[in-house]
Design an enzyme around this catalytic site. Structure first.
Site, PDB file in Angstrom:
ATOM      1  N   TYR A  97       0.864  -1.454   0.062  1.00 30.62           N
ATOM      2  CA  TYR A  97       0.116  -0.097  -0.011  1.00 30.62           C
ATOM      3  C   TYR A  97       0.910   1.242  -0.035  1.00 30.62           C
ATOM      4  CZ  TYR A  97      -3.951  -3.114   0.982  1.00 30.62           C
ATOM      5  OH  TYR A  97      -4.965  -4.115   0.908  1.00 30.62           O
TER       6      TYR A  97
ATOM      7  N   CYS B 217     -10.727 -20.989   4.378  1.00 24.18           N
ATOM      8  CA  CYS B 217     -11.412 -21.185   3.140  1.00 24.18           C
ATOM      9  C   CYS B 217     -11.471 -19.907   2.226  1.00 24.18           C
ATOM     10  CB  CYS B 217     -12.741 -21.997   3.287  1.00 24.18           C
ATOM     11  SG  CYS B 217     -14.006 -20.735   3.938  1.00 24.18           S
TER      12      CYS B 217
ATOM     13  N   CYS C  34     -11.743 -22.609  12.107  1.00 22.41           N
ATOM     14  CA  CYS C  34     -11.566 -21.799  11.125  1.00 22.41           C
ATOM     15  C   CYS C  34     -10.851 -22.637   9.853  1.00 22.41           C
ATOM     16  CB  CYS C  34     -10.690 -20.607  11.135  1.00 22.41           C
ATOM     17  SG  CYS C  34     -10.432 -20.038   9.371  1.00 22.41           S
TER      18      CYS C  34
ATOM     19  N   LYS D  65      -6.281 -30.538   3.718  1.00 26.30           N
ATOM     20  CA  LYS D  65      -7.484 -30.404   3.763  1.00 26.30           C
ATOM     21  C   LYS D  65      -8.213 -30.797   5.256  1.00 26.30           C
ATOM     22  CE  LYS D  65      -8.931 -27.924   0.105  1.00 26.30           C
ATOM     23  NZ  LYS D  65     -10.203 -28.360  -0.780  1.00 26.30           N
TER      24      LYS D  65
ATOM     25  N   ARG E 200       3.165  -2.361  10.784  1.00 28.50           N
ATOM     26  CA  ARG E 200       2.703  -3.587  10.335  1.00 28.50           C
ATOM     27  C   ARG E 200       3.460  -3.543   8.906  1.00 28.50           C
ATOM     28  NH1 ARG E 200      -2.641  -7.546   8.915  1.00 28.50           N
ATOM     29  NH2 ARG E 200      -1.341  -9.320   9.373  1.00 28.50           N
TER      30      ARG E 200
END
Length: 651
Positions: free
Chosen positions: A180, A351, A348, A435, A228
């Site tokens: 950014y 995905c 979580c 997975k 960050r």
């Protein structure tokens, strides 16, 4: 006398400090955009509820999604009329108070825009450090920010810092990652300036230095200021680890209190929101390289699980574990860990389907497996006044979610599954090692049903004339889908295996040369799994691209993995016949070629179990169909979210 709960995650619950700011544990909520603010940029009630739920869940500190200090840079953030105003401060105060109410600290992430990485939502030219190409539209050059505009950005940060103090923030974080605007000034490939903000290392650091100095002058010496940034960009010409170490040491020397370390930029978007293919704690090693070079705390995100975060903290790879998507999936994750209830944490899936996919649609995010995320007040799981007898037909993820939610609401729930196992399509889909999160979710669903007292009947096939349906007040039909078996000559040969069977019965896969017929996500996942085992794999797909419907953030790393493991890809090719040797295939120019394979795995997709679904729904007015049996192809989010709403809506 109450028994003390045994804490099996001592490092996660160790108290920590950033400067003079003390945190009750070493778990931090990572900043992630929700798009849930009001259109003027003022926090909505939904946004406040969302952050309050995560603070209530036991997190040590919440870092908010980016708060823009100006709306004069990117065209796409012009709607934020509260930026750089006291109205913005009032919104921050509401947000921060909701976080503080539950004992968590609040850090405002402050940003000035995406620059070349933004979408050009209007005709206004995008800006950057220099006249460099837009990421999304390489033929479009950005306009270099003028020195006056740069000074205005610095002034905006100064005023934001002053307002952060009034709003009672505990810390601020300078958003300088992901390629950014600030990152564009810091990095030579994007900074071609010849004035005092470009050229030498000191000049490229001038913008972030002036921003930091302006903030520090307003907040005083003891208020934590974080940055960050990426440990490296991971593309040719991007910033290297060695360059980032130099920046990290520089930032420490000027007074930055902590570094929030991740990886990548838009050129390597698989690091912006890592997919399941990256694996857990996928940025921990990069953070460790920075940590070894500095003496200030290092925070790190990147698909952490509680177990991998605990291990990384034990190994000293970073000082604070940041959880983003796991807290979207389950805001109570910290408290469940603290109270020895890890089995109750909704895991979580990484995905990216709803938390990230909706951002591309300019929608408020939510979660594939937690529809309450960012909609906490809309769908409360309160008890109903008149409990009903609910029958759920089908024990896949959608049916189990409907049963879970209906049971929480107080209904008497019975679930019928025709096979001997709960999970439906999750069982074959979770076979690949990458997975395994699907297996964890399946285990979580089963555990919750057992704890809630749902009556489960396995090996029980239901049809429209079954007695349990006649006795039910409400019926949820979640029959799922079945494999598509096209009429291709030779498809019944012994060496030709349907993909779900290949996953469930891997002993059927013979030899080293494997042909995958079908290049959707399931075919690609199977190909990757087998290639990782050392087999020679070829994918044949009749469309122009592999997995075209898959979200870019997942598709890109998947394709990279396939390339890394030398999977041969034949797009625009069509299976003509399955032969004794393998398959006859029509090439794009119409030539017929023969591909040899020891085993052929067909992955032609799934079709809804619509016939029985329609019969049940036609006979019973209270019946509702969800998931793949109603609308195939929506991935797990369609099934689980459909199940949630079906269970929630029963009154």
């Amino acid at each position: 006398m109450k028994t003390m709960v045994r804490n099996t995650y001592p490092k996660l619950f160790e108290r920590g400090s950033i400067g003079k700011l003390r945190l009750k544990n070493r778990m931090v909520m990572a900043p992630m955009g929700t798009f849930s603010e009001n259109r003027d940029g003022y926090p909505s009630k939904a946004q406040i509820d969302y952050y309050e739920a995560r603070a209530k869940g036991g997190i040590g500190m919440v870092i908010t999604e980016v708060q823009y200090v100006t709306n004069k840079t990117d065209p796409w953030i012009n709607y934020i009329t509260t930026a750089d105003t006291d109205e913005q401060m009032k919104g921050w105060a509401l947000l921060i108070e909701a976080i503080h109410a539950h004992g968590a600290k609040a850090c405002l992430q402050l940003g000035c825009g995406l620059g070349r990485s933004a979408f050009p939502f209007d005709e206004q030219q995008m800006v950057s450090a220099s006249a460099v190409p837009s990421f999304y539209f390489p033929d479009m050059l950005c306009r270099p920010l003028t020195i006056d505009e740069v000074k205005d950005i610095v002034g905006s940060y100064r005023r934001a810092a002053k307002r952060a103090i009034v709003a009672e923030a505990d810390a601020v974080e300078i958003h300088a990652h992901a390629g950014y605007i600030i990152d564009q000034f810091m990095t030579p490939i994007w900074n071609k300036r010849e004035d005092e903000y470009g050229g030498s290392f000191e000049n490229r650091m001038r913008l972030i230095t002036e921003i930091y100095q302006a903030i520090r002058e307003e907040v005083g010496p003891d208020f934590p200021v974080l940055v960050r940034m990426a440990a490296y960009h991971d593309f040719d010409g991007g910033r290297t680890l060695e360059e980032s170490i130099e920046i990290a040491q520089y930032l420490e020397n000027i007074g930055i209190d902590a570094l929030d370390i991740d990886l990548g930029c838009y050129e390597k978007k698989q690091w912006i929101v890592p997919s399941i293919y990256a694996g857990p704690s996928c940025m921990a090693d990069a953070a460790y390289e920075i940590k070894k070079a500095v003496n200030i705390p290092v925070l790190n995100a990147g698909s952490h699980t509680p177990d991998t975060a605990e291990k990384a903290l034990e190994d000293g790879k970073f000082d604070f574990a940041m959880f983003g998507r796991p807290l979207i999936a389950d805001p109570d994750l910290p408290n469940k860990l603290l109270n020895d209830r890890a089995e109750d944490i909704r895991p979580c899936l990484f995905c990216n389907e709803v938390c990230v996919g909706r951002l591309y649609q300019n929608r408020v995010i939510s979660c594939a497996i937690n529809p309450q995320a960012a909609f906490e007040a809309n769908y409360p799981l309160t008890k109903v006044e008149e409990p009903k007898k609910v029958v759920v037909v089908g024990g896949g993820p959608g049916g189990m979610e409907a049963a879970r939610v209906a049971a929480i609401r107080g209904h008497e729930v019975t679930l019928y599954e025709k096979t001997d196992t709960l999970g439906g399509q999750i069982n074959p889909a979770s076979a690949p090692v990458f997975k395994q999160r699907l297996k964890e979710f399946n285990k979580w669903q089963i555990t919750q049903l057992q704890k809630l007292g749902v009556h489960i009947h396995l090996n029980s096939e239901i049809n429209e004339d079954s007695i349990p349906l006649e006795l039910a007040d409400h019926i949820v039909v979640a029959l799922g889908a079945s494999p598509i078996i096209p009429q291709i000559k030779g498809i019944d040969r012994e060496k030709v295996i349907e993909i779900t069977q290949a996953h469930l019965k891997p002993e059927l896969i013979k030899g080293e040369n494997i042909l995958i017929a079908g290049g959707g996500m399931s075919g690609c996942d199977c190909a990757l799994e087998l290639a990782m085992e050392g087999k020679k794999v070829t994918i044949v797909e009749m469309q122009d691209d592999l997995a075209p419907q898959v979200l870019l953030d997942n598709r890109s790393p998947l394709l990279m993995k396939l390339e890394y493991y030398n999977v041969k890809v034949l797009t625009k090719h069509k299976i003509l016949e399955f032969t004794e040797k393998g398959a006859s295939i029509v090439t794009p120019d119409g030539t017929v070629i023969e591909i040899s394979a020891n085993t052929v795995i067909t992955a032609f997709g799934m079709k809804p179990q619509s016939e029985l679904t329609n019969k049940i729904c036609d006979k019973y007015p209270t019946a509702v169909a969800i998931g793949d049996c109603e609308n195939n192809g929506r991935q797990i989010s369609g099934a689980v979210r459909g199940g949630f709403f079906a269970g929630w809506a029963i009154h």
